[in-house]
Design a protein around this motif. Structure first.
Motif, PDB file in Angstrom:
ATOM      1  N   CYS A 123     -31.917  23.687 107.917  1.00 16.90           N
ATOM      2  CA  CYS A 123     -30.554  23.216 107.623  1.00 16.90           C
ATOM      3  C   CYS A 123     -30.177  22.080 108.576  1.00 16.90           C
ATOM      4  O   CYS A 123     -30.566  22.091 109.742  1.00 16.90           O
ATOM      5  N   THR A 124     -29.433  21.107 108.052  1.00 16.73           N
ATOM      6  CA  THR A 124     -28.953  20.015 108.909  1.00 16.73           C
ATOM      7  C   THR A 124     -27.466  20.193 109.224  1.00 16.73           C
ATOM      8  O   THR A 124     -26.936  19.531 110.094  1.00 16.73           O
ATOM      9  N   SER A 125     -26.820  21.113 108.502  1.00 13.90           N
ATOM     10  CA  SER A 125     -25.405  21.381 108.762  1.00 13.90           C
ATOM     11  C   SER A 125     -25.080  22.801 108.311  1.00 13.90           C
ATOM     12  O   SER A 125     -25.674  23.300 107.351  1.00 13.90           O
ATOM     13  N   LEU A 126     -24.152  23.453 109.012  1.00 10.73           N
ATOM     14  CA  LEU A 126     -23.718  24.814 108.674  1.00 10.73           C
ATOM     15  C   LEU A 126     -22.197  24.859 108.722  1.00 10.73           C
ATOM     16  O   LEU A 126     -21.595  24.455 109.712  1.00 10.73           O
ATOM     17  N   GLU A 127     -21.594  25.323 107.629  1.00 13.40           N
ATOM     18  CA  GLU A 127     -20.129  25.362 107.558  1.00 13.40           C
ATOM     19  C   GLU A 127     -19.686  26.653 106.877  1.00 13.40           C
ATOM     20  O   GLU A 127     -20.505  27.371 106.303  1.00 13.40           O
ATOM     21  N   ILE A 128     -18.404  26.915 106.912  1.00 10.24           N
ATOM     22  CA  ILE A 128     -17.830  28.078 106.219  1.00 10.24           C
ATOM     23  C   ILE A 128     -16.959  27.563 105.078  1.00 10.24           C
ATOM     24  O   ILE A 128     -16.188  26.616 105.246  1.00 10.24           O
ATOM     25  N   GLY A 129     -17.085  28.175 103.911  1.00  7.44           N
ATOM     26  CA  GLY A 129     -16.263  27.741 102.785  1.00  7.44           C
ATOM     27  C   GLY A 129     -16.257  28.774 101.674  1.00  7.44           C
ATOM     28  O   GLY A 129     -16.947  29.793 101.740  1.00  7.44           O
ATOM     29  N   ASP A 130     -15.487  28.511 100.635  1.00  9.52           N
ATOM     30  CA  ASP A 130     -15.365  29.436  99.501  1.00  9.52           C
ATOM     31  C   ASP A 130     -16.269  28.985  98.363  1.00  9.52           C
ATOM     32  O   ASP A 130     -16.704  27.833  98.309  1.00  9.52           O
ATOM     33  N   ASP A 142     -15.082  32.603 102.357  1.00  9.98           N
ATOM     34  CA  ASP A 142     -15.730  32.494 103.672  1.00  9.98           C
ATOM     35  C   ASP A 142     -17.231  32.754 103.660  1.00  9.98           C
ATOM     36  O   ASP A 142     -17.743  33.555 104.435  1.00  9.98           O
ATOM     37  N   LEU A 143     -17.921  32.060 102.772  1.00  6.14           N
ATOM     38  CA  LEU A 143     -19.387  32.138 102.766  1.00  6.14           C
ATOM     39  C   LEU A 143     -19.953  31.102 103.733  1.00  6.14           C
ATOM     40  O   LEU A 143     -19.277  30.131 104.098  1.00  6.14           O
ATOM     41  N   LEU A 144     -21.207  31.311 104.124  1.00  8.79           N
ATOM     42  CA  LEU A 144     -21.896  30.316 104.939  1.00  8.79           C
ATOM     43  C   LEU A 144     -22.459  29.238 104.022  1.00  8.79           C
ATOM     44  O   LEU A 144     -23.247  29.528 103.124  1.00  8.79           O
ATOM     45  N   TYR A 145     -22.020  27.994 104.223  1.00 11.52           N
ATOM     46  CA  TYR A 145     -22.611  26.862 103.511  1.00 11.52           C
ATOM     47  C   TYR A 145     -23.848  26.426 104.299  1.00 11.52           C
ATOM     48  O   TYR A 145     -23.738  25.976 105.440  1.00 11.52           O
ATOM     49  N   GLN A 146     -25.017  26.563 103.663  1.00 10.79           N
ATOM     50  CA  GLN A 146     -26.285  26.190 104.302  1.00 10.79           C
ATOM     51  C   GLN A 146     -26.709  24.845 103.695  1.00 10.79           C
ATOM     52  O   GLN A 146     -27.069  24.785 102.517  1.00 10.79           O
ATOM     53  N   THR A 158     -26.061  22.109  99.042  1.00 10.95           N
ATOM     54  CA  THR A 158     -25.312  23.155  99.742  1.00 10.95           C
ATOM     55  C   THR A 158     -25.695  24.486  99.099  1.00 10.95           C
ATOM     56  O   THR A 158     -25.498  24.687  97.904  1.00 10.95           O
ATOM     57  N   ILE A 159     -26.286  25.360  99.902  1.00  9.63           N
ATOM     58  CA  ILE A 159     -26.826  26.626  99.403  1.00  9.63           C
ATOM     59  C   ILE A 159     -25.942  27.775  99.900  1.00  9.63           C
ATOM     60  O   ILE A 159     -25.563  27.807 101.074  1.00  9.63           O
TER      61      ILE A 159
END
Length: 342
Positions: A123-130, A142-146, A158-159
């Motif tokens: 992964c090059t970025s990790l975020e939280i989102g719906d 609040d899933l992890l965006y991989q 975005t996985i």
């Protein structure tokens, strides 16, 4: 699915030191845990772990799970996998991170496969989102965006992992920033009994002799990087990069295309499938700027692009663009620098 559990990072430990990539993931883990209102945890398995907490707790870690046993060093697949699989079954983390190192690449798939959890590598970025499932209309909060490049780097994917836990991801060294939050951060240290998590059969493989060759190339530590791509044109032209690097006191890097062409060794490769660098000055010579390469150098303070193609994608992120052939431009740069640095 109600998520209540914590975020955990597997910390690699060698020669008395926690790996940089693990500390980078703890930094990112602390940010994401704060956003989710959950705790940040760490797990470390190895030998001679006294004082390990002083290295880990300052990153805002609430709980450290320690597995100390002389048989756990050097790393072997079976006991480390069993420890994580059984610990994760017990504490049921919501999110788990590890470095995309030779250890993380071995461990991650074993653990995620055993727990049926899924895993996004590199992964090059990790975020939280719906996320809303288009088929069922189910909404997930609040899933992890991989996030990582996909399809040969033509898109950034975005996985998400809506149902299975933990949500697992690996990240390369240097992609995330490393930042301690509080040198006096108070967290719990939990000593775990190795034999309750790993079986005697896990220790059947014994390492008799181990030889680790360190890379002689120090791309990550160099304040100036001169990097060449396929547009350099030839091995002879690549020698000009070494001359410029010698003049500037820089290190030479390369894009994957230049490495594949045989103009540079693999340990000089920068990008998604190489190292990530953040120098003060990055001189990109004949590099078109594929997304995988950009991922490895976009945090450079100043980027100079030398390219015969004025429309090369890398020019859009460069601070300065020199349009011209490598064989014309680089000798002039060398000459000019020598003249002005006396």
């Amino acid at each position: 699915m109600a998520d209540k559990n914590n975020l955990i990072v597997y910390c690699e430990y060698e020669d008395g030191k926690v790996a940089d990539v693990s500390l980078e993931l703890l930094t990112k883990g602390r940010q994401l845990a704060d956003k989710l209102g959950i705790k940040l945890e760490a797990v470390v398995a190895g030998d001679k772990l006294e004082g390990i907490e002083q290295q880990i707790l300052p990153y805002g870690v609430d709980t450290v799970y320690k597995f100390e046993d002389s048989r756990l060093y050097p790393y072997t697949s079976l006991p480390h996998s069993s420890i994580l699989i059984n610990l994760f079954k017990e504490i049921q983390p919501r999110i788990a991170f590890m470095g995309a190192t030779s250890i993380g690449r071995d461990l991650g798939p074993r653990v995620s496969s055993a727990l049926h959890s899924g895993l996004t590598a590199d992964c090059t970025s990790l975020e939280i989102g719906d996320y809303t499932d288009a088929k069922t209309g189910t909404e997930y909060k609040d899933l992890l965006y991989q996030i990582r490049p996909a399809f040969g780097g033509n898109i950034v994917a975005t996985i998400v992992n809506p149902e299975c836990r933990p949500q697992m991801a690996t990240v390369r060294e240097g992609v995330m920033k490393k930042e301690a939050v509080d040198s006096n951060y108070k967290g719990d240290i939990i000593d775990k009994e190795v034999n309750k998590y790993a079986s005697p059969e896990d220790f059947v493989v014994e390492i008799i002799d181990r030889h680790v060759e360190k890379s002689k190339v120090n791309l990550k530590g160099s304040p100036i990087v001169v990097a060449g791509g396929y547009g350099v044109g030839s091995k002879e032209n690549f020698d000009l990069l070494y001359k410029l690097a010698d003049t500037l006191g820089a290190e030479v890097g390369a894009s994957r295309a230049a490495v594949d062409a045989g103009w540079a060794d693999h340990d000089r490769q920068i990008g998604q499938t190489g190292v990530t660098v953040r120098p003060k000055l990055y001189i990109a010579c004949g590099i078109s700027g594929q997304i995988q390469h950009i991922a490895g150098m976009q945090e450079s303070s100043i980027i100079i692009s030398v390219n015969s193609d004025p429309d090369a994608p890398i020019n859009t992120i460069a601070d300065y663009v020199i349009t011209g052939k490598i064989e014309d431009v680089l000798p002039k740069l060398i000459k000019y620098y020598k003249k002005n640095s006396k």
